[in-house]
Write an enzyme that holds these catalytic residues in place. Structure first.
Site, PDB file in Angstrom:
ATOM      1  N   GLY A  75      -9.684   7.209   1.942  1.00 62.26           N
ATOM      2  CA  GLY A  75      -9.457   8.514   1.757  1.00 62.26           C
ATOM      3  C   GLY A  75     -10.711   9.419   1.347  1.00 62.26           C
TER       4      GLY A  75
ATOM      5  N   SER B 103       0.881  -1.216   0.033  1.00 63.99           N
ATOM      6  CA  SER B 103      -0.013  -0.057  -0.269  1.00 63.99           C
ATOM      7  C   SER B 103       0.878   1.352  -0.141  1.00 63.99           C
ATOM      8  CB  SER B 103      -0.968   0.046   1.392  1.00 63.99           C
ATOM      9  OG  SER B 103      -0.411  -0.045   2.369  1.00 63.99           O
TER      10      SER B 103
ATOM     11  N   THR C 178      -2.101   3.443   4.209  1.00 62.38           N
ATOM     12  CA  THR C 178      -1.042   4.582   4.200  1.00 62.38           C
ATOM     13  C   THR C 178      -0.132   4.677   5.427  1.00 62.38           C
ATOM     14  OG1 THR C 178      -2.907   5.758   3.153  1.00 62.38           O
ATOM     15  CG2 THR C 178      -1.356   6.967   4.045  1.00 62.38           C
TER      16      THR C 178
ATOM     17  N   THR D 258      -5.205   7.572   8.125  1.00 66.21           N
ATOM     18  CA  THR D 258      -5.069   6.467   7.098  1.00 66.21           C
ATOM     19  C   THR D 258      -6.456   5.787   6.852  1.00 66.21           C
ATOM     20  OG1 THR D 258      -4.012   4.124   7.040  1.00 66.21           O
ATOM     21  CG2 THR D 258      -4.781   5.003   9.133  1.00 66.21           C
TER      22      THR D 258
ATOM     23  N   THR E 269       1.583   6.950   0.207  1.00 67.51           N
ATOM     24  CA  THR E 269       0.682   5.799  -0.182  1.00 67.51           C
ATOM     25  C   THR E 269       0.445   5.560  -1.625  1.00 67.51           C
ATOM     26  OG1 THR E 269      -1.625   4.979   0.260  1.00 67.51           O
ATOM     27  CG2 THR E 269      -1.386   7.123  -0.226  1.00 67.51           C
TER      28      THR E 269
ATOM     29  N   VAL F  14      -7.528  10.147  -6.978  1.00 70.45           N
ATOM     30  CA  VAL F  14      -6.594  10.504  -5.556  1.00 70.45           C
ATOM     31  C   VAL F  14      -7.266  10.651  -4.538  1.00 70.45           C
ATOM     32  CG1 VAL F  14      -5.143  12.669  -4.871  1.00 70.45           C
ATOM     33  CG2 VAL F  14      -5.321  11.997  -7.445  1.00 70.45           C
ATOM     34  N   GLY F  15      -6.735  10.134  -3.431  1.00 73.30           N
ATOM     35  CA  GLY F  15      -7.265  10.069  -1.910  1.00 73.30           C
ATOM     36  C   GLY F  15      -6.888  11.188  -1.292  1.00 73.30           C
ATOM     37  N   ASP F  16      -6.987  10.978   0.171  1.00 77.19           N
ATOM     38  CA  ASP F  16      -6.722  12.220   0.883  1.00 77.19           C
ATOM     39  C   ASP F  16      -5.153  12.526   1.342  1.00 77.19           C
ATOM     40  OD1 ASP F  16      -6.838   9.537   2.272  1.00 77.19           O
ATOM     41  OD2 ASP F  16      -6.485  10.499   4.229  1.00 77.19           O
TER      42      ASP F  16
HETATM   43  N1  GLY Z   1      -5.833   6.948   2.661  1.00 75.99           N
HETATM   44  C1  GLY Z   1      -5.435   6.444   1.270  1.00 75.99           C
HETATM   45  C2  GLY Z   1      -6.009   6.774   0.320  1.00 75.99           C
HETATM   46  O1  GLY Z   1      -7.354   6.738   0.469  1.00 75.99           O
HETATM   47  O2  GLY Z   1      -5.819   6.869  -0.717  1.00 75.99           O
END
Ligand code: GLY
Length: 322
Positions: free
Chosen positions: A235, A79, A181, A232, A199, A210-212
């Protein structure tokens, strides 16, 4: 609202009745001589690396970068960095961000073929007038800084992706029990706080998702007067609630790191129609006094902490009503 009821309401607020405005953060340990690092999940090798820097009076930003790099180099972790699971089209794409005690920050999104996304995020912060670089531009910048391209899709992750493709069930559930993450927060000898997260994002995500993690305020936030927080898990849920900024602002109001993380988790689970039973989000936080805490939606999340008492993995509290 008329003037009379406004005065009545603000009068109540100023007395702190029924509201939490009476709470404010206060620094009780002006000079914590004991540095510390915390990270999401059981990543003792990463916190060990960060501690090597902190314990030799190194700064928290170097500790964060070097600590995150350990997991980015770990091919077994699926990950983060090399070995990360790809998107549904087979591309391994990395997101990362970093923030220092001055409130400067840098991030990269959709970075391909460069495993140390955290280092590129730091260089965006230090060498460009920008905060975020994406995709081909982020890679071009990394190459211009001397980084070399490499294939990040390991045989194991390729096999897992090929097996996933046989059913192609798009069910975006982030790991509930082991690894996701890597988020890291550190305080150094000068009592300066930095943080980072890195991540490969959601496994088998839509191309371009794209995440957080690279979004300052959602995946990570630092205010050197107050503390820092990092996220984590899924996201999208962190983005919708701007989780890390929320936690720092709650700590500013006087909530402990654990309380602040818990309230941020409640924000997610209490959303109308939330299907929180099907995903995980976890937060860790530290305040300027060196108090730390964590909270997650589900059982299984943990935080690794290295301070003067050693390198320990600590199970997180979690939302009870599951
Ligand atoms: N927290 C990682 C993602 O959602 O991409």
């Amino acid at each position: 609202m008329d003037r009379r009821s406004f005065i009545k309401r603000t009068g109540v607020a100023s007395l702190g009745i029924g509201l939490n405005y009476h709470k404010t953060f206060s620094v009780t340990k002006n000079n914590i001589s004991n540095p510390l690092v915390i990270a999401t999940w059981n990543v003792k090798n990463a916190t060990e690396k960060a501690w090597q820097i902190l314990s030799k009076k190194g700064n928290s930003l170097d500790a964060i970068e070097q600590g995150c790099m350990v997991e980015e180099s770990n091919e077994q972790g699926q990950s983060v960095g090399i070995g990360g699971l790809p998107d549904r089209d087979g591309n391994v794409t990395l997101d990362a961000c970093i923030m220092n005690h001055k409130g400067d920050c840098g991030s990269v999104v959709y970075l391909k073929n460069i495993k140390h996304a955290i280092s590129i995020a730091r260089l965006v912060m230090e060498k460009t007038p920008h905060v975020i670089l994406a995709g081909d531009g982020a890679k071009k910048f990394a190459l211009s800084m001397g980084f070399k391209e490499e294939n990040l899709l390991t045989e194991k992750s390729k096999t897992d992706w090929i097996n996933w493709k046989k059913k192609e069930k798009y069910k975006p559930i982030i790991n509930i029990e082991n690894h996701d993450t890597i988020g890291m927060l550190a305080i150094d000898k000068n009592n300066n706080i930095s943080g980072g997260c890195t991540t490969s994002g959601l496994a088998y995500k839509m191309q371009g998702r794209v995440g957080d993690s690279p979004i300052i305020g959602s995946g990570l936030y630092i205010d050197n007067e107050i503390g820092g927080a990092v996220a984590t898990g899924l996201g999208e849920e962190v983005l919708k609630t701007v989780g890390s900024f929320l936690i720092v602002e709650l700590m500013r109001q006087g909530y402990s790191p654990t309380e602040a993380c818990k309230i941020a988790i409640q924000r997610i689970v209490n959303k109308p129609g939330s299907n929180y039973k099907n995903f995980q989000v976890g937060y860790i936080a530290v305040n300027k006094n060196g108090d730390t805490g964590s909270y997650a939606i589900q059982k299984g999340f943990s935080m690794t902490k290295y301070d003067k008492n050693g390198n320990k993995n600590i199970s997180s509290l979690f939302f009870e009503k599951i």
